[in-house]
Design a protein around this motif. Structure first.
Motif, short mmCIF file in Angstrom:
data_model
loop_
_atom_site.label_atom_id
_atom_site.label_comp_id
_atom_site.label_asym_id
_atom_site.label_seq_id
_atom_site.Cartn_x
_atom_site.Cartn_y
_atom_site.Cartn_z
N VAL A 1 0.85 -1.18 0.00
CA VAL A 1 0.00 0.00 0.00
C VAL A 1 0.89 1.23 0.00
O VAL A 1 2.01 1.21 0.51
N LEU A 2 0.37 2.30 -0.58
CA LEU A 2 1.05 3.59 -0.59
C LEU A 2 0.52 4.41 0.57
O LEU A 2 -0.70 4.54 0.73
N VAL A 3 1.42 4.93 1.39
CA VAL A 3 1.02 5.67 2.59
C VAL A 3 1.57 7.09 2.52
O VAL A 3 2.74 7.30 2.22
N HIS A 4 0.70 8.06 2.79
CA HIS A 4 1.09 9.46 2.90
C HIS A 4 1.68 9.64 4.29
O HIS A 4 0.97 9.54 5.29
N VAL A 5 2.99 9.87 4.38
CA VAL A 5 3.71 9.87 5.66
C VAL A 5 3.24 10.95 6.63
O VAL A 5 3.00 10.65 7.81
N PRO A 6 3.07 12.21 6.21
CA PRO A 6 2.67 13.24 7.19
C PRO A 6 1.37 12.94 7.92
O PRO A 6 1.22 13.27 9.09
N THR A 7 0.42 12.29 7.24
CA THR A 7 -0.88 12.00 7.87
C THR A 7 -1.04 10.53 8.22
O THR A 7 -2.03 10.16 8.85
N ASN A 8 -0.09 9.69 7.77
CA ASN A 8 -0.16 8.24 7.97
C ASN A 8 -1.42 7.64 7.33
O ASN A 8 -1.96 6.64 7.78
N GLU A 9 -1.89 8.26 6.26
CA GLU A 9 -3.11 7.83 5.56
C GLU A 9 -2.75 6.94 4.38
O GLU A 9 -1.87 7.25 3.58
#
Length: 108
Positions: free
Chosen positions: A32-40
């Motif tokens: 999965v691809l995760v947006h690091v700043p929001t952990n989304e």
């Protein structure tokens, strides 16, 4: 030789060995691809498009078979399959490399 490329905060990349890895290990794991700043976790192209636009990426509409994003300040182009379900780890890592420290690919 097998392993994982690890990107450090200072921009240095190194190959970390994966002991005992073979072509069948991790076959059932989904990336999965995760947006690091929001952990989304990125769950759709709508979500990804909103995130990329905040980093200066613009959508290109030239190719009907691809979803493409370009950043004016660079020569980078992100090309993705039109169907989000066909998004593969190689596409995810392309996004990670072109947006350092903003995205990660993780095992689910």
């Amino acid at each position: 030789m097998s392993g994982v490329w690890v990107f450090k905060q200072n921009g240095v990349v190194r190959l970390v060995d994966s002991p005992g890895s073979d072509s069948f290990q991790g076959a059932g794991r989904r990336k999965v691809l995760v947006h690091v700043p929001t952990n989304e976790v990125v769950t759709s192209y709508d979500v990804l498009g909103r995130m990329l636009s905040t980093f200066g990426w613009e959508r290109y509409y030239d190719d009907p078979d691809l979803l493409q994003f370009h950043k004016r300040s660079t020569v980078h182009l992100i090309s993705l399959p039109k169907d989000f379900n066909k998004l593969k780890p190689m596409h995810m890592f392309d996004i990670v490399v072109k947006n350092r420290n903003m995205f990660e690919v993780r095992d689910m």
